[in-house]
Design a protein around this motif. Structure first.
Motif, PDB file in Angstrom:
ATOM      1  N   GLU A  66      43.249  44.835  34.417  1.00 29.99           N
ATOM      2  CA  GLU A  66      44.151  44.882  35.441  1.00 29.99           C
ATOM      3  C   GLU A  66      44.874  44.849  34.960  1.00 29.99           C
ATOM      4  OE1 GLU A  66      42.941  45.350  39.284  1.00 29.99           O
ATOM      5  OE2 GLU A  66      40.969  45.005  39.257  1.00 29.99           O
ATOM      6  N   PRO A  67      46.011  45.455  33.837  1.00 34.34           N
ATOM      7  CA  PRO A  67      47.605  45.321  33.895  1.00 34.34           C
ATOM      8  C   PRO A  67      48.316  45.053  34.539  1.00 34.34           C
ATOM      9  CG  PRO A  67      46.651  46.835  32.388  1.00 34.34           C
ATOM     10  CD  PRO A  67      45.426  46.806  33.612  1.00 34.34           C
ATOM     11  N   GLU A  68      48.314  45.825  35.073  1.00 36.20           N
ATOM     12  CA  GLU A  68      49.198  45.549  36.644  1.00 36.20           C
ATOM     13  C   GLU A  68      49.127  43.681  37.337  1.00 36.20           C
ATOM     14  OE1 GLU A  68      52.587  46.281  38.392  1.00 36.20           O
ATOM     15  OE2 GLU A  68      51.743  46.830  36.703  1.00 36.20           O
ATOM     16  N   ALA A  69      48.061  43.941  37.849  1.00 32.35           N
ATOM     17  CA  ALA A  69      47.405  42.542  38.387  1.00 32.35           C
ATOM     18  C   ALA A  69      47.551  41.575  37.576  1.00 32.35           C
ATOM     19  CB  ALA A  69      45.800  42.339  38.450  1.00 32.35           C
ATOM     20  N   VAL A  70      48.051  40.695  36.692  1.00 32.86           N
ATOM     21  CA  VAL A  70      48.008  40.347  35.248  1.00 32.86           C
ATOM     22  C   VAL A  70      49.383  39.800  35.117  1.00 32.86           C
ATOM     23  CG1 VAL A  70      47.504  39.663  32.841  1.00 32.86           C
ATOM     24  CG2 VAL A  70      45.466  40.666  33.548  1.00 32.86           C
ATOM     25  N   ARG A  71      50.653  40.680  35.303  1.00 32.68           N
ATOM     26  CA  ARG A  71      51.450  40.672  35.214  1.00 32.68           C
ATOM     27  C   ARG A  71      52.242  40.408  36.921  1.00 32.68           C
ATOM     28  NH1 ARG A  71      56.324  43.386  36.523  1.00 32.68           N
ATOM     29  NH2 ARG A  71      55.044  44.534  38.318  1.00 32.68           N
ATOM     30  N   VAL A  72      50.830  41.476  37.099  1.00 29.52           N
ATOM     31  CA  VAL A  72      51.779  39.829  38.791  1.00 29.52           C
ATOM     32  C   VAL A  72      51.511  38.476  38.548  1.00 29.52           C
ATOM     33  CG1 VAL A  72      51.884  39.581  41.119  1.00 29.52           C
ATOM     34  CG2 VAL A  72      51.781  42.273  40.217  1.00 29.52           C
ATOM     35  N   ILE A  73      49.956  37.786  38.128  1.00 31.01           N
ATOM     36  CA  ILE A  73      49.541  36.834  38.165  1.00 31.01           C
ATOM     37  C   ILE A  73      50.908  36.132  37.616  1.00 31.01           C
ATOM     38  CG2 ILE A  73      47.876  35.501  37.974  1.00 31.01           C
ATOM     39  CD1 ILE A  73      46.135  37.904  38.742  1.00 31.01           C
ATOM     40  N   ASN A  74      51.281  36.634  36.167  1.00 27.83           N
ATOM     41  CA  ASN A  74      52.173  35.168  35.040  1.00 27.83           C
ATOM     42  C   ASN A  74      52.937  35.243  35.818  1.00 27.83           C
ATOM     43  OD1 ASN A  74      49.751  36.070  33.025  1.00 27.83           O
ATOM     44  ND2 ASN A  74      50.757  38.049  32.521  1.00 27.83           N
ATOM     45  N   ILE A  75      53.686  36.187  36.517  1.00 29.27           N
ATOM     46  CA  ILE A  75      55.006  36.288  37.358  1.00 29.27           C
ATOM     47  C   ILE A  75      54.807  34.324  37.969  1.00 29.27           C
ATOM     48  CG2 ILE A  75      56.932  37.168  39.236  1.00 29.27           C
ATOM     49  CD1 ILE A  75      56.177  40.032  37.736  1.00 29.27           C
TER      50      ILE A  75
END
Length: 206
Positions: A66-75
């Motif tokens: 889930e790319p969007e979830a991964v992006r938020v987790i990276n932030i």
């Protein structure tokens, strides 16, 4: 009748010169407790941030499709590093510096202190290296000389990208806590430390 030259001889005697006051590098008991409190709070922030990174790393592994979830987790990982872990490291270094300067503990007099300095300075160096604006250039340089894999491993331990990297960081920080409790004077002596504690600090705790 006193000798006529007696007064002159007394006047000719040099007066003993006063020694300049010696610089005393020490802190009062109350100040030492304040520094100790700051040191513990910084250590709690560092350790708490490490556990937070473990949770976020595990969550990212479960959300890898889930790319969007991964992006938020990276932030979230970035902000935990910048706002919790790095200030904790800096707090440990600053309070440790005060301890090393203003108490008889010193910097490398005992193994447990030298070990804490090694871990703290290494974490600050690598953390600043990976969080700074020069991070991409450093990675490119490491790849060009064949050290990309080693740098990636260090990066995974300092700023965990996987669960095992987060566990490695927690294990390393746990070793710092252990040496702070046992206070080994050298690598092979973990029990006989009381007789070599600095005078006045034998019953104290850093």
């Amino acid at each position: 009748m006193p000798h006529p030259l007696s007064d002159l001889s007394m006047m000719a005697k040099p007066h003993p010169m006063k020694e300049p006051p010696k610089l005393s590098l020490h802190i009062q008991d109350g100040q030492q407790k304040l520094v100790k409190s700051l040191h513990l709070l910084a250590a709690v922030a560092w350790m708490g941030g490490a556990f937070s990174l473990l949770v976020l790393a595990a969550l990212r592994e479960n959300m890898q499709f889930e790319p969007e979830a991964v992006r938020v987790i990276n932030i979230c990982i970035y902000y935990v590093d910048c706002l919790v872990v790095l200030p904790g490291i800096i707090g440990c270094i600053v309070s440790g510096l005060l301890y090393s300067i203003y108490t008889p503990f010193g910097f490398v007099k005992y193994f447990w202190i030298a070990y804490k300095w090694l871990i703290s300075l290494s974490a600050f160096f690598w953390g600043s290296l990976f969080l700074g604006p020069w991070a991409d250039d450093v990675v490119a340089l490491a790849n060009s000389v064949g050290l990309g894999g080693l740098l990636a491993t260090i990066h995974n331990c300092v700023m965990p990208q996987t669960s095992w990297g987060a566990y490695a960081q927690i294990l390393l920080l746990s070793s710092v806590v252990i040496v702070s409790v046992y206070r080994p004077v050298c690598l092979w002596n973990w029990y006989d430390y009381q007789h070599v504690q600095p005078r006045g600090l034998r019953h104290g705790r850093r």
